[in-house]
Enzyme design. Structure first.
Site, short mmCIF file in Angstrom:
data_model
loop_
_atom_site.label_atom_id
_atom_site.label_comp_id
_atom_site.label_asym_id
_atom_site.label_seq_id
_atom_site.Cartn_x
_atom_site.Cartn_y
_atom_site.Cartn_z
N ARG A 222 -21.18 34.33 -6.04
CA ARG A 222 -20.40 33.57 -7.02
C ARG A 222 -21.20 32.40 -7.57
NH1 ARG A 222 -14.76 34.64 -6.43
NH2 ARG A 222 -14.21 35.54 -4.42
N SER B 272 -15.47 35.31 -10.58
CA SER B 272 -14.79 36.36 -9.83
C SER B 272 -15.84 37.32 -9.27
CB SER B 272 -13.85 37.12 -10.78
OG SER B 272 -13.41 38.33 -10.21
N GLU C 248 -14.74 29.10 1.71
CA GLU C 248 -15.44 30.39 1.70
C GLU C 248 -15.97 30.76 0.32
OE1 GLU C 248 -12.69 32.46 5.20
OE2 GLU C 248 -12.62 33.27 3.19
N GLU D 87 -9.97 29.23 1.73
CA GLU D 87 -10.50 30.00 0.60
C GLU D 87 -11.45 29.14 -0.24
OE1 GLU D 87 -10.36 33.16 0.03
OE2 GLU D 87 -8.85 33.71 1.53
#
Length: 137
Positions: free
Chosen positions: A103, A30, A61, A58
């Site tokens: 991330r 996250s 990305e 998503e």
């Protein structure tokens, strides 16, 4: 829980990136809570058209995932968001992607994914309804 100023819950599209042959799922960290793991997810945008396209966008990305949405899993409403889950069969992973500096990503088996997602009930529930889940006895 609040709607963060919205009159209706946010539409969130979530990809469950799967490596079928290995029986693994890709989880990512996250951005808001870097020690917590999530599935690639984010808000539907009008330019996406269909919800599946938002889940696929998503995944690209947030995790650098390229592949094919193969199955609608479930819709889970919460007070602030309505989550739509889709299985995504991974064909390729980009070495660099939009959020690669923000991330980490990791392939894990189903049990480990459930453990890592357990802090966010909706994510664990969505994964538990996927085809990776062991058959119920």
């Amino acid at each position: 829980m609040s709607n963060k100023g919205r009159s209706t819950p946010r539409v969130v599209c979530c990809a469950i990136p799967i490596a079928r042959a290995a029986g693994k799922v890709l989880v990512i960290t996250s951005r808001k809570r870097p020690n917590n793991w999530v599935l690639p997810k984010g808000g539907w945008e009008p330019t996406d058209g269909v919800l599946e396209a938002a889940a696929s966008r998503e995944a690209l990305e947030e995790a650098g995932v390229r592949g094919t949405i193969t199955r609608f899993v479930t819709t889970i409403p919460s007070a602030s968001s309505t989550y739509h889950f889709y299985e995504l069969d991974v064909a390729d992973l980009d070495a660099e992607w939009l959020e690669s500096k923000e991330r980490r990503r990791e392939w894990v088996d189903y049990a480990e994914a459930i453990r890592r997602l357990s802090w966010k009930a909706e994510l664990a529930q969505g994964l538990s309804l996927s085809t990776l889940a062991p058959p119920k006895r």
